[in-house]
Design an enzyme around this catalytic site. Structure first.
Site, PDB file in Angstrom:
ATOM      1  N   LYS A   1     106.288 -68.470  51.697  1.00 61.05           N
ATOM      2  CA  LYS A   1     104.832 -68.776  52.231  1.00 61.05           C
ATOM      3  C   LYS A   1     103.935 -67.788  52.564  1.00 61.05           C
ATOM      4  O   LYS A   1     103.983 -66.846  53.305  1.00 61.05           O
ATOM      5  CB  LYS A   1     104.937 -69.895  53.090  1.00 61.05           C
TER       6      LYS A   1
ATOM      7  N   SER B   1     104.263 -79.085  60.150  1.00 60.28           N
ATOM      8  CA  SER B   1     104.746 -77.626  59.851  1.00 60.28           C
ATOM      9  C   SER B   1     103.474 -77.271  61.396  1.00 60.28           C
ATOM     10  O   SER B   1     102.139 -77.471  61.617  1.00 60.28           O
ATOM     11  CB  SER B   1     103.416 -76.938  58.615  1.00 60.28           C
TER      12      SER B   1
ATOM     13  N   ARG C   1     109.575 -80.000  46.890  1.00 63.85           N
ATOM     14  CA  ARG C   1     108.465 -79.291  47.675  1.00 63.85           C
ATOM     15  C   ARG C   1     107.700 -78.918  46.472  1.00 63.85           C
ATOM     16  O   ARG C   1     108.698 -77.767  45.714  1.00 63.85           O
ATOM     17  CB  ARG C   1     108.528 -77.948  48.899  1.00 63.85           C
TER      18      ARG C   1
HETATM   19  N1  3NM Z   1     107.146 -73.400  55.736  1.00 64.17           N
HETATM   20  P1  3NM Z   1     112.056 -69.118  53.091  1.00 64.17           P
HETATM   21  S1  3NM Z   1     107.711 -71.334  56.191  1.00 64.17           S
HETATM   22  C1  3NM Z   1     107.722 -73.952  53.370  1.00 64.17           C
HETATM   23  O1  3NM Z   1     106.065 -71.472  58.841  1.00 64.17           O
HETATM   24  C2  3NM Z   1     107.941 -72.638  54.710  1.00 64.17           C
HETATM   25  O2  3NM Z   1     105.489 -73.459  58.251  1.00 64.17           O
HETATM   26  C3  3NM Z   1     107.104 -72.341  56.716  1.00 64.17           C
HETATM   27  O3  3NM Z   1     111.265 -70.073  53.250  1.00 64.17           O
HETATM   28  C4  3NM Z   1     106.415 -72.516  58.021  1.00 64.17           C
HETATM   29  O4  3NM Z   1     113.283 -69.753  53.334  1.00 64.17           O
HETATM   30  C5  3NM Z   1     107.990 -71.964  54.414  1.00 64.17           C
HETATM   31  O5  3NM Z   1     112.874 -68.763  51.702  1.00 64.17           O
HETATM   32  C6  3NM Z   1     108.808 -70.988  53.564  1.00 64.17           C
HETATM   33  O6  3NM Z   1     111.565 -68.223  54.007  1.00 64.17           O
HETATM   34  C7  3NM Z   1     110.072 -70.428  54.204  1.00 64.17           C
END
Ligand code: 3NM
Length: 224
Positions: A153, A124, A51
Site C-alpha cells: 500500500k 480500513s 484484493r
Molecule cells: N491495507 P503487507 S496496509 C492492503 O493500512 C493494506 O489499510 C492497509 O500488506 C491499511 O502485509 C495494506 O504486504 C498492505 O504489508 C498490507
C-alpha cells in the site's frame, strides 16, 4: 440469501480468526490464485480476502465468476469467510461472505443497502479516531494500520505501534481488530507485544517459498 446457520458459522469463523490472508492480484497471477488460496487455507488463515486494486468492478466480477469458480467453494470447504475488497455489488452478486471498504468508500449504511444485513462488512482505519468511528458506525471488523510503511500500500506513512493496545482495548474487545501493514515474521512478536491480537499479512505470506508453511509458522505465534 444465506441461511441463518451459515451466517452464524461465518461470523463465528471471523471471531475465531487470528490471521487474515489476502489474495492480492499485485502479487499473484490470476492463473495461480486458486492454488495460492488453497495454500493459505491449508496453512490455517481464518479469513481470506480477494484484493484486485486497479481492476474495474466488471473485471473483479469476471475474475470471480469465470476465472476463479473454485474460490468460494474452496473457502466454504475450509469454513473460512471470503471477503471481497472494495466492491459491494460484486460481493452480493457472487454470494461472498463479506466486503471490505476503505475510508473513501462511503458509509456502512450505503454498503448495507447493497449487501443486506447478513454480510460481513469491514473497514480500513488509519488512526484511533477512525477506528472508534468504525466501531460506532457498526462495522463487523476493522483493519488498523499500516503499522509500518509497506510496498503493498504505497504512499502511506506507518502509524506505528503506540496506539495498538489502547485501540485493542476499546475497539478490539468489541469487534475483531486486525493490525495490518508491513507485518513480517521478524516483527510479529513486537506487534503482538504491542497489544495486537489479530493480524493481516500480505506480502510476507504471498512471497514465501512455501505459503502453507509460512502461514502455519505465523499461526504458531498465536497458539503457543
Ligand atoms: N491495507 P503487507 S496496509 C492492503 O493500512 C493494506 O489499510 C492497509 O500488506 C491499511 O502485509 C495494506 O504486504 C498492505 O504489508 C498490507
Amino acid at each position: 440469501m444465506p441461511s441463518r446457520a451459515m451466517t452464524e458459522k461465518i461470523n463465528d469463523a471471523l471471531n475465531d480468526a487470528y490471521l487474515y490472508g489476502i489474495l492480492d492480484a499485485g502479487y499473484v497471477a490470476e492463473a495461480d490464485m486458486e492454488s495460492v488460496a488453497e495454500a493459505m487455507l491449508r496453512g490455517g488463515v481464518g479469513v481470506l480476502q480477494l484484493r484486485a486494486k486497479g481492476y474495474e468492478e466488471c473485471a473483479v466480477l469476471d475474475l470471480l465468476k469465470n476465472k476463479l469458480p473454485g474460490l468460494l467453494p474452496l473457502c466454504r470447504k475450509y469454513g473460512v469467510p471470503l471477503i471481497i475488497n472494495d466492491f459491494p455489488e460484486v460481493a452480493a452478486a457472487v454470494g461472498a461472505d463479506g466486503v471490505h471498504i476503505g475510508q473513501d468508500d462511503g458509509s456502512l449504511a450505503q454498503v448495507r443497502e447493497i449487501v443486506g444485513d447478513a454480510m460481513i462488512v469491514g473497514r480500513s482505519t488509519h488512526s484511533p479516531t477512525q477506528a472508534l468511528k468504525a466501531l460506532d458506525e457498526g462495522f463487523d471488523y476493522i483493519g488498523f494500520g499500516p503499522l509500518f510503511p509497506t510496498p503493498t500500500k504505497k504512499g502511506r506513512p506507518g502509524i506505528g505501534l503506540k496506539n495498538i493496545a489502547d485501540i485493542q482495548a476499546r475497539v478490539g474487545s468489541q469487534i475483531p481488530m486486525f493490525c495490518i501493514g508491513g507485518i513480517k515474521p521478524d516483527n510479529l512478536e513486537l506487534v503482538l507485544a504491542s497489544g495486537a491480537r489479530r493480524v493481516v499479512i500480505v506480502s510476507a505470506l504471498l512471497q514465501a517459498p512455501d505459503i502453507t508453511e509460512a502461514t502455519r509458522s505465523v499461526l504458531a505465534h498465536f497458539t503457543s
